[in-house]
Write an enzyme that holds these catalytic residues in place. Structure first.
Site, PDB file in Angstrom:
ATOM      1  N   ASN A 274      33.936   2.642 -70.353  1.00 56.57           N
ATOM      2  CA  ASN A 274      32.801   2.421 -69.149  1.00 56.57           C
ATOM      3  C   ASN A 274      31.656   1.891 -69.708  1.00 56.57           C
ATOM      4  O   ASN A 274      30.910   2.792 -70.473  1.00 56.57           O
ATOM      5  CB  ASN A 274      32.604   3.711 -68.345  1.00 56.57           C
ATOM      6  CG  ASN A 274      31.510   3.678 -67.339  1.00 56.57           C
ATOM      7  OD1 ASN A 274      30.986   2.484 -66.983  1.00 56.57           O
ATOM      8  ND2 ASN A 274      31.051   4.762 -66.927  1.00 56.57           N
ATOM      9  N   TRP A 275      31.279   0.813 -69.759  1.00 55.52           N
ATOM     10  CA  TRP A 275      30.312   0.145 -70.514  1.00 55.52           C
ATOM     11  C   TRP A 275      28.708   0.124 -69.876  1.00 55.52           C
ATOM     12  O   TRP A 275      27.817   0.153 -70.542  1.00 55.52           O
ATOM     13  CB  TRP A 275      30.257  -1.296 -70.607  1.00 55.52           C
ATOM     14  CG  TRP A 275      31.522  -1.935 -71.445  1.00 55.52           C
ATOM     15  CD1 TRP A 275      32.568  -1.228 -72.017  1.00 55.52           C
ATOM     16  CD2 TRP A 275      31.950  -3.241 -72.030  1.00 55.52           C
ATOM     17  NE1 TRP A 275      33.267  -1.992 -72.628  1.00 55.52           N
ATOM     18  CE2 TRP A 275      33.108  -3.195 -72.579  1.00 55.52           C
ATOM     19  CE3 TRP A 275      31.187  -4.329 -71.586  1.00 55.52           C
ATOM     20  CZ2 TRP A 275      33.537  -4.428 -73.195  1.00 55.52           C
ATOM     21  CZ3 TRP A 275      31.686  -5.532 -72.503  1.00 55.52           C
ATOM     22  CH2 TRP A 275      32.881  -5.562 -72.958  1.00 55.52           C
ATOM     23  N   LYS A 276      28.908   0.940 -68.444  1.00 57.17           N
ATOM     24  CA  LYS A 276      27.840   1.215 -67.566  1.00 57.17           C
ATOM     25  C   LYS A 276      26.906   0.012 -67.647  1.00 57.17           C
ATOM     26  O   LYS A 276      27.184  -1.313 -67.704  1.00 57.17           O
ATOM     27  CB  LYS A 276      27.095   2.436 -68.309  1.00 57.17           C
ATOM     28  CG  LYS A 276      28.068   3.425 -68.422  1.00 57.17           C
ATOM     29  CD  LYS A 276      27.379   4.812 -68.696  1.00 57.17           C
ATOM     30  CE  LYS A 276      28.191   5.919 -68.914  1.00 57.17           C
ATOM     31  NZ  LYS A 276      27.540   7.227 -69.024  1.00 57.17           N
TER      32      LYS A 276
ATOM     33  N   HIS B  50      31.877   8.164 -60.097  1.00 60.33           N
ATOM     34  CA  HIS B  50      31.029   8.544 -61.282  1.00 60.33           C
ATOM     35  C   HIS B  50      29.814   9.354 -60.860  1.00 60.33           C
ATOM     36  O   HIS B  50      29.205   8.867 -59.996  1.00 60.33           O
ATOM     37  CB  HIS B  50      30.438   7.207 -61.872  1.00 60.33           C
ATOM     38  CG  HIS B  50      30.246   7.669 -63.640  1.00 60.33           C
ATOM     39  ND1 HIS B  50      28.822   8.178 -63.761  1.00 60.33           N
ATOM     40  CD2 HIS B  50      31.067   7.643 -64.505  1.00 60.33           C
ATOM     41  CE1 HIS B  50      28.808   8.509 -65.042  1.00 60.33           C
ATOM     42  NE2 HIS B  50      30.240   8.147 -65.669  1.00 60.33           N
TER      43      HIS B  50
ATOM     44  N   GLU C 202      26.810   9.630 -62.172  1.00 54.95           N
ATOM     45  CA  GLU C 202      25.765   8.748 -61.969  1.00 54.95           C
ATOM     46  C   GLU C 202      25.606   7.949 -60.646  1.00 54.95           C
ATOM     47  O   GLU C 202      24.423   7.956 -59.973  1.00 54.95           O
ATOM     48  CB  GLU C 202      25.580   7.530 -63.232  1.00 54.95           C
ATOM     49  CG  GLU C 202      25.383   8.367 -64.623  1.00 54.95           C
ATOM     50  CD  GLU C 202      25.996   7.586 -65.602  1.00 54.95           C
ATOM     51  OE1 GLU C 202      26.338   6.474 -65.794  1.00 54.95           O
ATOM     52  OE2 GLU C 202      26.200   8.250 -66.746  1.00 54.95           O
TER      53      GLU C 202
ATOM     54  N   GLU D  68      35.130  14.641 -65.616  1.00 50.12           N
ATOM     55  CA  GLU D  68      33.813  14.578 -66.482  1.00 50.12           C
ATOM     56  C   GLU D  68      32.666  15.640 -66.236  1.00 50.12           C
ATOM     57  O   GLU D  68      32.114  15.279 -65.175  1.00 50.12           O
ATOM     58  CB  GLU D  68      33.438  13.221 -66.126  1.00 50.12           C
ATOM     59  CG  GLU D  68      34.189  11.989 -66.464  1.00 50.12           C
ATOM     60  CD  GLU D  68      33.514  10.660 -66.730  1.00 50.12           C
ATOM     61  OE1 GLU D  68      33.752  10.044 -67.785  1.00 50.12           O
ATOM     62  OE2 GLU D  68      32.683  10.478 -65.971  1.00 50.12           O
TER      63      GLU D  68
ATOM     64  N   GLY E 105      27.227  11.756 -72.097  1.00 54.15           N
ATOM     65  CA  GLY E 105      25.862  11.383 -72.682  1.00 54.15           C
ATOM     66  C   GLY E 105      25.185  12.228 -73.465  1.00 54.15           C
ATOM     67  O   GLY E 105      24.154  11.913 -74.034  1.00 54.15           O
TER      68      GLY E 105
ATOM     69  N   SER F 185      31.210  12.625 -73.479  1.00 49.39           N
ATOM     70  CA  SER F 185      30.914  12.597 -75.080  1.00 49.39           C
ATOM     71  C   SER F 185      32.162  12.442 -76.008  1.00 49.39           C
ATOM     72  O   SER F 185      32.245  13.355 -77.035  1.00 49.39           O
ATOM     73  CB  SER F 185      29.851  13.903 -75.536  1.00 49.39           C
ATOM     74  OG  SER F 185      28.679  13.724 -74.858  1.00 49.39           O
TER      75      SER F 185
ATOM     76  N   GLY G  59      32.446   6.515 -72.319  1.00 47.65           N
ATOM     77  CA  GLY G  59      30.863   5.813 -72.167  1.00 47.65           C
ATOM     78  C   GLY G  59      30.498   5.198 -73.493  1.00 47.65           C
ATOM     79  O   GLY G  59      30.912   4.391 -73.999  1.00 47.65           O
ATOM     80  N   GLY G  60      29.417   5.983 -74.142  1.00 46.12           N
ATOM     81  CA  GLY G  60      28.721   5.405 -75.273  1.00 46.12           C
ATOM     82  C   GLY G  60      29.720   5.022 -76.305  1.00 46.12           C
ATOM     83  O   GLY G  60      29.539   3.849 -76.809  1.00 46.12           O
TER      84      GLY G  60
HETATM   85  C1  PEP Z   1      30.801   8.342 -68.739  1.00 44.42           C
HETATM   86  O1  PEP Z   1      29.896   8.231 -67.983  1.00 44.42           O
HETATM   87  O2  PEP Z   1      32.020   8.112 -68.167  1.00 44.42           O
HETATM   88  C2  PEP Z   1      30.937   8.965 -70.079  1.00 44.42           C
HETATM   89  C3  PEP Z   1      32.025   9.837 -70.366  1.00 44.42           C
HETATM   90  O3  PEP Z   1      29.822   8.898 -70.986  1.00 44.42           O
HETATM   91  P1  PEP Z   1      30.000   9.418 -72.271  1.00 44.42           P
HETATM   92  O4  PEP Z   1      31.264   9.022 -73.170  1.00 44.42           O
HETATM   93  O5  PEP Z   1      28.697   8.546 -73.009  1.00 44.42           O
HETATM   94  O6  PEP Z   1      29.404  11.045 -72.365  1.00 44.42           O
END
Ligand code: PEP
Length: 255
Positions: A10-12, A96, A98, A168, A174, A213, A234-235
């Site tokens: 997920n590049w956001k 999600h 967010e 999640e 994050g 994470s 994500g990251g």
């Molecule tokens: C996400 O937002 O879907 C996610 C899992 O982010 P991160 O891996 O950065 O915690």
């Protein structure tokens, strides 16, 4: 039942045309010969065209981070299932945290998105999970059950055939503070049992990803858990070597 793992990036709100081309080129080369894991990326919709052409000849599948419930008409700024399909996107993230937080998306609204995706033959990746306060109050299972039940109540449990759930925990997204493999497994087992109470067959096949994470250092241990069927990342999905290492860890653990 053996489930094929799915690792999705997920590049956001990150990237550019050049970044999209470079990251995909890196992934294609890092992932050559890796076959035991489904891989998807969800760039910003602005870059779906760039990504579609960069992915040519690769097994990596295109996804997206959101979709609207409407298919056509006067809905300024929205993106439909048909538009996503037009670019070959298959796995579509909905719910999600967010979007639940910043865009006030309700469980019922997210269930409508789930319905729109099923109707279009796309794969919903339904994100669920509790906040830190809910976790500390012992409400993790209650929150996950409520978020899943919104879909079951609207569409029936069979809607989860061919769908994906991403557990999640919000406190892990994050923050660099992933759930431990045992913590995540306990919630994944609860989610599968919750679905199994309605249909064992649906529960057996549904992919339940962990997200929060995940990185190249903690992925392998998470994937040793029987109910963790991959990851939503994500990251760490923004760097080809880290994302590829997560994919390889899933392929190895679940082969
Ligand atoms: C996400 O937002 O879907 C996610 C899992 O982010 P991160 O891996 O950065 O915690």
């Amino acid at each position: 039942m053996a489930r094929r793992p799915l690792v999705m990036g997920n590049w956001k709100l990150n990237g550019s045309k050049a970044f999209t081309r470079e990251l995909i080129a890196g992934l294609k080369s890092e992932l050559k010969g890796v076959e035991d894991c489904d891989v998807a990326i969800a760039p910003p919709v602005m870059y779906l065209a760039e990504a579609e052409s960069a992915l040519a000849g690769s097994a990596i599948v295109l996804g997206a981070q959101n979709v609207d419930v409407n298919v056509q008409g006067a809905f300024t700024g929205d993106i439909s299932t048909a538009m996503l399909k037009d670019f070959g996107a298959k796995y579509i993230i909905i719910g999600h945290s967010e979007r639940r937080t910043y865009h006030k998306e309700s469980d019922e609204f997210i269930a409508k998105k789930f319905a729109a995706l099923k109707e279009a033959g796309l794969v919903p990746v339904l994100c669920i999970g509790e906040s830190e306060a809910e976790n500390e109050a012992g409400k993790t299972e209650e929150v996950c059950a409520r978020q899943i039940d919104a879909v079951i109540n609207a569409l029936g449990v069979e809607a989860f055939n061919g769908a994906v759930i991403a557990y999640e925990p919000i406190w892990a997204i994050g923050t660099g503070k992933s759930a431990t493999p045992a913590q995540a497994q306990a919630v994944h087992a609860f989610i599968r049992a919750h679905i199994a109470a309605k249909s064992q067959a649906v529960a057996d096949q549904v992919i339940i990803q962990y997200g929060g994470s995940v990185n190249d250092a903690n992925a392998a241990e998470l994937f040793t858990q029987p109910d963790i069927d991959g990851a939503l990342v994500g990251g760490a999905s923004l760097k080809a070597p880290a994302f590829a290492a997560i994919v390889k860890a899933a392929a190895q653990a679940k082969a």
